[in-house]
Design an enzyme around this catalytic site. Structure first.
Site, PDB file in Angstrom:
ATOM      1  N   GLY A  23       0.785  -1.225   0.000  1.00  0.00           N
ATOM      2  CA  GLY A  23       0.000   0.000   0.000  1.00  0.00           C
ATOM      3  C   GLY A  23       0.815   1.272   0.000  1.00  0.00           C
ATOM      4  O   GLY A  23       0.251   2.367  -0.008  1.00  0.00           O
ATOM      5  N   ASP A  25       2.966   4.498  -1.020  1.00  0.00           N
ATOM      6  CA  ASP A  25       3.050   5.404  -2.157  1.00  0.00           C
ATOM      7  C   ASP A  25       3.795   6.659  -1.738  1.00  0.00           C
ATOM      8  O   ASP A  25       4.293   6.747  -0.609  1.00  0.00           O
ATOM      9  CB  ASP A  25       1.654   5.720  -2.720  1.00  0.00           C
ATOM     10  CG  ASP A  25       0.716   6.375  -1.700  1.00  0.00           C
ATOM     11  OD1 ASP A  25       1.104   7.405  -1.117  1.00  0.00           O
ATOM     12  OD2 ASP A  25      -0.403   5.864  -1.508  1.00  0.00           O
ATOM     13  N   LYS A 221       3.055   3.135  -8.623  1.00  0.00           N
ATOM     14  CA  LYS A 221       3.122   4.315  -7.776  1.00  0.00           C
ATOM     15  C   LYS A 221       4.386   5.099  -8.111  1.00  0.00           C
ATOM     16  O   LYS A 221       5.473   4.521  -8.279  1.00  0.00           O
ATOM     17  CB  LYS A 221       3.132   3.912  -6.310  1.00  0.00           C
ATOM     18  CG  LYS A 221       1.872   3.182  -5.869  1.00  0.00           C
ATOM     19  CD  LYS A 221       0.652   4.091  -5.867  1.00  0.00           C
ATOM     20  CE  LYS A 221      -0.574   3.388  -5.286  1.00  0.00           C
ATOM     21  NZ  LYS A 221      -1.728   4.292  -5.139  1.00  0.00           N
ATOM     22  N   ASP A 249       0.377   6.773 -10.662  1.00  0.00           N
ATOM     23  CA  ASP A 249      -0.357   7.369  -9.535  1.00  0.00           C
ATOM     24  C   ASP A 249       0.641   7.999  -8.580  1.00  0.00           C
ATOM     25  O   ASP A 249       1.506   7.322  -8.041  1.00  0.00           O
ATOM     26  CB  ASP A 249      -1.154   6.264  -8.821  1.00  0.00           C
ATOM     27  CG  ASP A 249      -2.012   6.777  -7.682  1.00  0.00           C
ATOM     28  OD1 ASP A 249      -2.011   7.997  -7.420  1.00  0.00           O
ATOM     29  OD2 ASP A 249      -2.701   5.952  -7.046  1.00  0.00           O
ATOM     30  N   ASN A 251      -0.461  10.048  -5.962  1.00  0.00           N
ATOM     31  CA  ASN A 251      -1.136  10.232  -4.677  1.00  0.00           C
ATOM     32  C   ASN A 251      -0.959  11.632  -4.101  1.00  0.00           C
ATOM     33  O   ASN A 251      -0.536  11.817  -2.962  1.00  0.00           O
ATOM     34  CB  ASN A 251      -0.675   9.178  -3.668  1.00  0.00           C
ATOM     35  CG  ASN A 251      -1.158   7.791  -4.027  1.00  0.00           C
ATOM     36  OD1 ASN A 251      -0.466   7.053  -4.732  1.00  0.00           O
ATOM     37  ND2 ASN A 251      -2.350   7.433  -3.576  1.00  0.00           N
ATOM     38  N   GLU A 275      -2.730   9.646 -11.984  1.00  0.00           N
ATOM     39  CA  GLU A 275      -3.774   9.658 -10.960  1.00  0.00           C
ATOM     40  C   GLU A 275      -3.392  10.597  -9.813  1.00  0.00           C
ATOM     41  O   GLU A 275      -2.241  10.618  -9.376  1.00  0.00           O
ATOM     42  CB  GLU A 275      -3.955   8.234 -10.441  1.00  0.00           C
ATOM     43  CG  GLU A 275      -5.102   8.053  -9.474  1.00  0.00           C
ATOM     44  CD  GLU A 275      -5.333   6.588  -9.161  1.00  0.00           C
ATOM     45  OE1 GLU A 275      -5.823   6.279  -8.068  1.00  0.00           O
ATOM     46  OE2 GLU A 275      -5.010   5.726 -10.030  1.00  0.00           O
ATOM     47  N   GLU A 304     -10.577   9.194  -5.558  1.00  0.00           N
ATOM     48  CA  GLU A 304     -10.607   8.396  -4.331  1.00  0.00           C
ATOM     49  C   GLU A 304     -10.616   9.271  -3.087  1.00  0.00           C
ATOM     50  O   GLU A 304     -11.062   8.835  -2.025  1.00  0.00           O
ATOM     51  CB  GLU A 304      -9.425   7.427  -4.275  1.00  0.00           C
ATOM     52  CG  GLU A 304      -8.078   8.051  -4.028  1.00  0.00           C
ATOM     53  CD  GLU A 304      -6.952   7.033  -3.964  1.00  0.00           C
ATOM     54  OE1 GLU A 304      -6.614   6.618  -2.851  1.00  0.00           O
ATOM     55  OE2 GLU A 304      -6.428   6.657  -5.033  1.00  0.00           O
ATOM     56  N   ASP A 327     -15.096   5.911  -4.843  1.00  0.00           N
ATOM     57  CA  ASP A 327     -14.652   5.094  -3.721  1.00  0.00           C
ATOM     58  C   ASP A 327     -15.871   4.853  -2.842  1.00  0.00           C
ATOM     59  O   ASP A 327     -16.590   5.783  -2.499  1.00  0.00           O
ATOM     60  CB  ASP A 327     -13.556   5.821  -2.939  1.00  0.00           C
ATOM     61  CG  ASP A 327     -12.984   4.997  -1.804  1.00  0.00           C
ATOM     62  OD1 ASP A 327     -13.729   4.728  -0.840  1.00  0.00           O
ATOM     63  OD2 ASP A 327     -11.793   4.635  -1.857  1.00  0.00           O
ATOM     64  N   HIS A 354     -11.689   3.366  -7.549  1.00  0.00           N
ATOM     65  CA  HIS A 354     -10.568   3.073  -6.660  1.00  0.00           C
ATOM     66  C   HIS A 354     -10.957   1.887  -5.785  1.00  0.00           C
ATOM     67  O   HIS A 354     -12.075   1.804  -5.288  1.00  0.00           O
ATOM     68  CB  HIS A 354     -10.287   4.286  -5.763  1.00  0.00           C
ATOM     69  CG  HIS A 354      -9.357   4.004  -4.629  1.00  0.00           C
ATOM     70  ND1 HIS A 354      -9.780   4.011  -3.313  1.00  0.00           N
ATOM     71  CD2 HIS A 354      -8.048   3.704  -4.609  1.00  0.00           C
ATOM     72  CE1 HIS A 354      -8.750   3.731  -2.527  1.00  0.00           C
ATOM     73  NE2 HIS A 354      -7.689   3.545  -3.280  1.00  0.00           N
ATOM     74  N   ALA A 355     -10.023   0.962  -5.599  1.00  0.00           N
ATOM     75  CA  ALA A 355     -10.307  -0.199  -4.754  1.00  0.00           C
ATOM     76  C   ALA A 355      -9.039  -0.593  -4.009  1.00  0.00           C
ATOM     77  O   ALA A 355      -8.093   0.185  -3.907  1.00  0.00           O
ATOM     78  CB  ALA A 355     -10.842  -1.357  -5.591  1.00  0.00           C
TER      79      ALA A 355
END
Length: 444
Positions: A23, A25, A221, A249, A251, A275, A304, A327, A354-355
């Site tokens: 997870g 980023d 990422k 992405d 973030n 993203e 998201e 989301d 987003h998931a």
């Protein structure tokens, strides 16, 4: 018999995903996938309960749990059938409570708390109707669906009457699409190969594994260091080839000028989208980035962290995104998601949810399948994110056909954690956390 909501409890559930970099980023360097997890019961002895999460990254989950507790008096004791019969009105009552609204309104911690409660109510609603949520929604009439939505603040884009007409246009052919999605599923892309905290060796290994499983769409990422991004993107293209899709992405890491200059440097790797290139609230900044990157064939994707339907409305009006990412836990549950899908349909912008996280894959694929059957009527340029973590912790983990999500068959919103999971991962006293604290790997 009158069905009353008789209980509402909330649990702080956390998973130590930061230990292995899952997870990670450029903005969230050490996330512990977590959720504030609501369980709703009724006075009916039928064994049915509603389960609703809202996703977090660890610290702060306790704040959302407190917000949920503040909302309990406005939920417990209410007639369940009256809630779902006029869901839009209940939604506004909960999200616009006259005093709690001040610490929103309809955004931040209080909106995340509302999302968890409403997700649990929708889960219970689908279970009582003996249908998976996507099917419950698909079987509703346009008028019933529209009654679930609070149209305040968005009537300059879509009114109740327009929404009803959009939904009516899909009615005659929705059974054909329902049959198609049941047989073929809904396309997905994987993010599990390229978290920012992974080593180059791990990245290569995971890309090869994903390719062997049939994946053709990959997201990486980026955003912490440009030269690192170039090196990692080179590895990605070496492994996945140029025939497969690559998304990027960052973030929310960059200012607007940085986003433009950075992505011009990475355009050589042919990303489909960038993203969250800047602050999720910067509507005009996103529009500026989208305009600058359009000649390079790079779209902007975001959503998201979009707070509510109003931000999405303005993003669509300003041309700030080419891929809209909903989301299931960020906005006000299914009610607000329906509103966002309707606006996306009107602007002809593809919805690519987003998931990942905790139960996000499980929740959001219901929404995409409903969108396909009843709102957009298409899967063109649409894809759902897939992240493989924590599947064994869920009662109803997603089922895949190759790299496509299959529609759930079990009644509900697929939002339940296993009893063992709750026992082990409830923070801070669950078995796993007690062991981690004792070992010194985490501190309270």
């Amino acid at each position: 018999m009158t069905v009353l909501i008789s209980s509402l409890e909330v649990k702080d559930i956390r998973f130590p995903t930061s230990l292995e970099g899952h997870g990670s980023d450029a903005m969230h360097t050490d996330p512990d996938y977590s959720c504030a997890y609501v369980i709703i019961g009724t006075n009916v002895n039928d064994g049915l309960t509603g389960h609703g999460p809202t996703f977090t990254c660890g610290r702060g989950t306790e704040v959302i749990c407190q917000a949920v507790k503040a909302l309990v008096p406005f939920v417990v004791g209410k007639d369940f059938n009256k809630i779902v019969a006029d869901f839009g009105s209940f939604w506004r009552t909960l999200t616009s409570e006259s005093q709690l609204r001040w610490i929103g309104p309809e955004k931040g911690v209080i909106h995340l708390a509302c999302a968890a409660i409403l997700n649990a109510i929708w889960d219970l609603y689908a279970k009582r109707e003996k249908k998976p949520l996507w099917k419950l929604l698909t079987d509703m009439t346009p008028e019933q669906l529209v009654s679930c939505v609070d149209f305040r603040y968005i009537t300059d884009v879509v009114t109740k009457e327009e929404a009803t007409e959009i939904l009516q246009q899909q009615q005659s052919t929705k059974l054909k699409r329902e049959k198609y999605v049941c047989e073929n599923g809904y396309p997905a892309y994987t993010t599990s190969t390229a978290w920012l905290g992974y080593s180059d060796e791990t990245l290569r290994e995971k890309c090869r594994k994903a390719l062997s499983e049939g994946w053709t769409r990959f997201k990486m990422k980026i955003g912490a260091n440009l030269e690192d991004d170039k090196r990692r993107a080179t590895i990605m293209r070496e492994e996945i080839g140029w025939q497969n899709a690559l998304m990027m992405d960052c973030n929310q890491r960059w200012d607007v000028p940085d986003a433009i200059s950075w992505m011009k440097e990475l355009a050589q790797f042919k990303p489909l989208w960038i993203e969250e290139p800047t602050s999720p609230d910067d509507i005009l900044g996103h529009a500026t980035i989208a305009k600058a990157l359009n000649p390079f064939g790079i779209g902007v994707a975001t959503g998201e962290m979009c707070q509510n339907r109003v931000i999405f409305k303005q993003m669509l009006q300003a041309g700030s995104l080419q891929f809209l990412q909903i989301d299931s836990c960020r906005v006000g549950s299914v009610n607000e998601l329906i509103a966002i899908l309707l606006m996306a349909k009107k602007f002809d912008i593809p919805v690519c949810p987003h998931a990942g996280g905790v139960l996000l894959c499980e929740l959001v694929h219901h929404i995409s399948m409903f969108d396909f059957c009843c709102v957009s009527g298409t899967m063109e340029n649409r894809v759902i994110e897939f992240v493989e973590h924590l599947r064994d912790k869920f009662v109803y983990p997603v089922k895949m056909k190759g790299t496509n999500y299959l529609p759930p068959k079990e009644p509900g919103y697929s939002s339940e954690l296993t009893a063992k999971c709750i026992e082990e991962y409830e923070y801070p006293n669950g078995k796993i956390w007690a062991e981690l604290f004792q070992s010194g790997k985490f501190k309270l």
